[in-house]
Scaffold this motif. Structure first.
Motif, PDB file in Angstrom:
ATOM      1  N   SER A 203       0.861  -1.188   0.000  1.00 51.67           N
ATOM      2  CA  SER A 203       0.000   0.000   0.000  1.00 51.67           C
ATOM      3  C   SER A 203       0.897   1.238   0.000  1.00 51.67           C
ATOM      4  O   SER A 203       1.779   1.370   0.850  1.00 51.67           O
ATOM      5  CB  SER A 203      -0.896  -0.006   1.242  1.00 51.67           C
ATOM      6  N   ALA A 205       1.568   5.609  -1.594  1.00 55.42           N
ATOM      7  CA  ALA A 205       1.183   6.826  -2.309  1.00 55.42           C
ATOM      8  C   ALA A 205       2.423   7.361  -3.010  1.00 55.42           C
ATOM      9  O   ALA A 205       3.478   7.534  -2.374  1.00 55.42           O
ATOM     10  CB  ALA A 205       0.631   7.873  -1.350  1.00 55.42           C
ATOM     11  N   ARG A 240      -1.801  13.462   4.913  1.00 57.44           N
ATOM     12  CA  ARG A 240      -3.157  13.068   4.525  1.00 57.44           C
ATOM     13  C   ARG A 240      -4.207  13.963   5.165  1.00 57.44           C
ATOM     14  O   ARG A 240      -5.324  14.080   4.639  1.00 57.44           O
ATOM     15  CB  ARG A 240      -3.390  11.607   4.916  1.00 57.44           C
ATOM     16  N   TRP A 262       1.618   3.688   2.980  1.00 55.25           N
ATOM     17  CA  TRP A 262       0.281   4.100   3.384  1.00 55.25           C
ATOM     18  C   TRP A 262      -0.230   3.280   4.558  1.00 55.25           C
ATOM     19  O   TRP A 262      -0.555   3.781   5.608  1.00 55.25           O
ATOM     20  CB  TRP A 262      -0.676   3.982   2.199  1.00 55.25           C
TER      21      TRP A 262
END
Length: 423
Positions: A203, A205, A240, A262
């Motif tokens: 996971s 970004a 975030r 993430w």
């Protein structure tokens, strides 16, 4: 034409348009193409089970088939929930049906049928029918001119009082040559990232901004830098909560990069929807996530992936109209009035409509000043913008037509403005 775009569109109205499309193009052809596309979707899903997300790079289907598949999903949802909320695809499908309904009895419409079935010529044929429908609604008879070895205009139009002339319709390509190269480069980078991280169920970004155009030759080294940075704990920062990005620079100095972990592969988040927010705009954004609903109907999300990519130098979405204009002029007759209609891709000027319009006017006026191109009476730029409506009970989307007319003061044949005015 504005009366086509209503947020109160009903299922019977929509299906009426679909029936017209089926009668003009052929319902059997549509159903056969839909079945073929469904098989392709399933095939790409199977080969994407390795986590590389190959289905993201499946070739786009024929636009009409894509809209028809969206309609099928929408109707299934409406039957299950008793809610009917048209999306952009449905509005386009409805619009095409209403356009074909208006011009279906004009001479030579059957010449468009094959072009509407071809993916590469669909939008140009759609636009030609749209312009023909507009002239028909204004009281002109319309004849679709068959393409031959000689360059000819698309339409011959004539009004009962004798006013007649030729009309040429051009669709400006959605992507310029530069845009095509950029898309190929960004797609290559995204494929490389997903091919490395996807099978590991990581996971992450990743955000990338290029100071100049991303070059295909830079893709391997940039991909390797991103992978190395992830293994080292990431680089840059993505907040975030605030959507703020703090970039690191790659060794070449040409690319700004953020790489953040993430969630852990086995970690889940319980929330209604998986969303992310950044303060900057990106040309390409991909968001992927696995989800499930538990026995209490609570949604859970895990393994989210976000990839955002952009150039510092934006695409030039205006100057391409000059090529469309030059190509169109040679197809008009010198003997009768002529109008050129140029279709701008949907929403392509949405963020800079006033600025883009001013530039377009200057570019086209320069082409017509000084007595050149006298066979052209006017150029009409046409586009459509999709936007949400929130007005009490009238909520939904509007697929709104916009027109910009540039009249040629040096035209050889003088006619009244009704020859090129839109409705």
């Amino acid at each position: 034409m504005n009366k086509f775009e209503l947020p109160s569109l009903t299922i019977p109205e929509l299906m009426g348009s679909v029936q017209v499309i089926s009668s003009v193009i052929g319902g059997d052809w549509v159903m056969k193409k839909m079945a073929h596309e469904k098989r392709k979707i399933e095939e790409f899903k199977k080969i994407s089970e390795n986590g590389k997300h190959s289905y993201l790079f499946k070739p786009d289907p024929h636009p009409l088939i894509e809209w028809a598949l969206d309609l099928e999903k929408l109707l299934t949802h409406a039957r299950e929930t008793h809610e009917f909320t048209p999306n952009e695809s449905i509005l386009k499908l409805y619009t095409l049906g209403k356009i074909l309904e208006r011009c279906q009895h004009e001479s030579g419409l059957e010449k468009l049928t094959d072009r509407l079935k071809q993916k590469d010529s669909f939008f140009s044929a759609f636009f030609e029918a749209e312009v023909a429908a507009m002239y028909s609604h204004k009281g002109f008879s319309v004849r679709f001119i068959e393409e031959g070895s000689n360059r000819t205009p698309d339409l011959y139009v004539k009004r009962a009082d004798g006013l007649d002339g030729y009309v040429e319709c051009k669709c400006r390509d959605l992507l310029t040559e530069r845009d095509e190269k950029l898309k190929k480069a960004w797609d290559g980078l995204q494929k490389g990232i997903l091919g490395e991280f996807g099978p590991q169920k990581i996971s992450f970004a990743v955000f990338v901004k290029s100071q100049n155009d991303l070059e295909i030759k830079d893709v391997p080294s940039l991909k390797n830098f991103i992978i190395e940075q992830y293994k080292m704990g990431g680089c840059g920062k993505y907040d975030r909560a605030t959507g703020d990005l703090i970039y690191s620079t790659d060794p070449s100095g040409k690319y700004q990069v953020v790489v953040n972990n993430w969630m852990r592969p086995d970690e889940e988040a319980q929330q209604e929807a998986f969303n992310f927010f950044v303060r900057e705009e990106f040309d390409h954004v991909t968001m992927l996530c696995d989800g499930r609903v538990d026995e209490n109907d609570l949604p859970f999300w895990k393994r989210p992936i976000v990839i955002g990519m952009a150039n510092e130098k934006p695409s030039d979405r205006v100057s391409g109209i000059v090529n469309a204009f030059k190509s169109a002029v040679g197809q008009l007759s010198k003997e009768k009035p002529g109008a050129i209609w140029i279709r701008i891709p949907d929403n392509s000027w949405s963020n800079e409509i006033e600025k883009a319009g001013e530039k377009a006017v200057k570019l086209l006026q320069a082409e017509m000043d000084g007595g050149a191109n006298t066979r052209v009476n006017a150029v009409v730029l046409a586009t459509r913008m999709t936007h949400a409506v929130n007005n009490g009970e009238a909520n939904g989307l509007i697929y709104n037509p916009l027109y910009l007319t540039i009249e040629n003061k040096n035209s050889a044949k003088l006619v009244d403005q009704s020859f090129w005015q839109h409705l």
